[in-house]
Design a protein around this motif. Sequence first.
Motif, short mmCIF file in Angstrom:
data_model
loop_
_atom_site.label_atom_id
_atom_site.label_comp_id
_atom_site.label_asym_id
_atom_site.label_seq_id
_atom_site.Cartn_x
_atom_site.Cartn_y
_atom_site.Cartn_z
N THR A 1 42.98 43.93 27.72
CA THR A 1 41.69 44.60 27.91
C THR A 1 40.74 43.59 28.55
OG1 THR A 1 40.72 43.92 25.79
CG2 THR A 1 42.09 45.93 25.79
N GLU A 2 39.77 44.10 29.26
CA GLU A 2 38.80 43.22 29.90
C GLU A 2 38.00 42.42 28.88
OE1 GLU A 2 36.67 45.60 32.93
OE2 GLU A 2 38.45 46.87 32.82
N LYS B 1 42.62 48.41 38.01
CA LYS B 1 42.64 47.64 36.77
C LYS B 1 42.80 46.15 37.06
CE LYS B 1 44.79 49.70 33.44
NZ LYS B 1 45.83 50.24 32.53
N ARG C 1 39.61 44.58 38.54
CA ARG C 1 38.57 44.30 37.54
C ARG C 1 38.90 43.02 36.77
NH1 ARG C 1 39.14 49.89 36.64
NH2 ARG C 1 40.19 49.54 34.63
#
Length: 371
Positions: free
Chosen positions: A174-175, A233, A236
């Motif tokens: 996850t970011e 994705k 990012r």
Amino acid sequence: MSNLKNALEKNSNATILGVGPMSKNCVDAALDLSKESILPIMLISSRRQIDYNSGYVNNWDTKNYSEYIINSKANVILARDHGGPWQSDKDIKEKYDYQQAMQSAKYSFEVDIDSGFQFLHIDPCIDIQQNLNINTILDRLFELYEHCWEYAQLNKKEIYFEVGTEEQKEGFNTEDDIKFVLDKITKFCQKNNIPKPFYVVVQTGTKVMETRNIGEFDSELKDEELIKAINSKLNRIKKICDSYGVFIKEHNADYLSDRTLLIHPKSGIHAANVAPEFGVVETRAFCKILKENNLQNLLENFLEISYNSKKWEKWVLNKDKLSDKECAIISGHYVFSSQSFQQIKDNAKKILSTKMIDLDEYLKNCVKQSI
């Protein structure tokens, strides 16, 4: 090493290949190919493969292995893969406690630095005594990071770091996870006046089991919409890493399709590791040439030795769906340096030489094609 950083920055649409040294033939294949490569190939040795007290690859210890690589004058980078406590078979077999395992890891890194390793992957994610939380993992990472930097400075060695804080999974980070880890590492480096890591290991949806990649990255690339989603994705994630000034490293890039590999450079994956695939390629090539030359007894003996090693167990999803031979193919490279395998190989080499076949040259070329 600054030349490498400059090369990466100038070739932002490039992905450096990290080759796991699965055997001497695999190492020789990488050395040969590196001389034709614009960017260097990284040789990424785990502690199980090569360490200060030997390993399963050609019975090399760190010093002998590094001397072999350096003397080749090839366009390669020596890199430690998964350095840390309990990352060697000896640590686990002898049931080291925390202090012993950390001391072993520190000494392993010291020998790496003395031997000319330029990249150190610090991976403190294993503990045979307890489950670890992220804060404990980071504390151990910082202790090893600081130790390696101080040792390198004391010995006037130039090194770069790769950090990873969890075992590889099928999905993406996850970011928020990436931001949390990079923020903690950046603050640690700033506080202690230590350079930030060169690479951070990012979960990009790759995971190897058996002889395939079961991660999301490869399996989801079935239409253009999914490709766009994957790229979005990754972009990012890349922006986050760019903001902290670190490059993205992918592990478990084995068995990915050409289509997936071609996406890597433009997606900002700056380096990708491949290891067991090359061991399986050599194992299959060895089995093929024995079969083609009617050396069935030698083939059966090899498959039996490999299967009985049980090194395939960690890679198997469901043993009931695999034959003993398929399991043996997965673990063949683990026994290449054993005395029993060497006897089989020596017999095969003698027989094949009468047919003008150089066994090692054949095996090396098969691995070269895969690389």
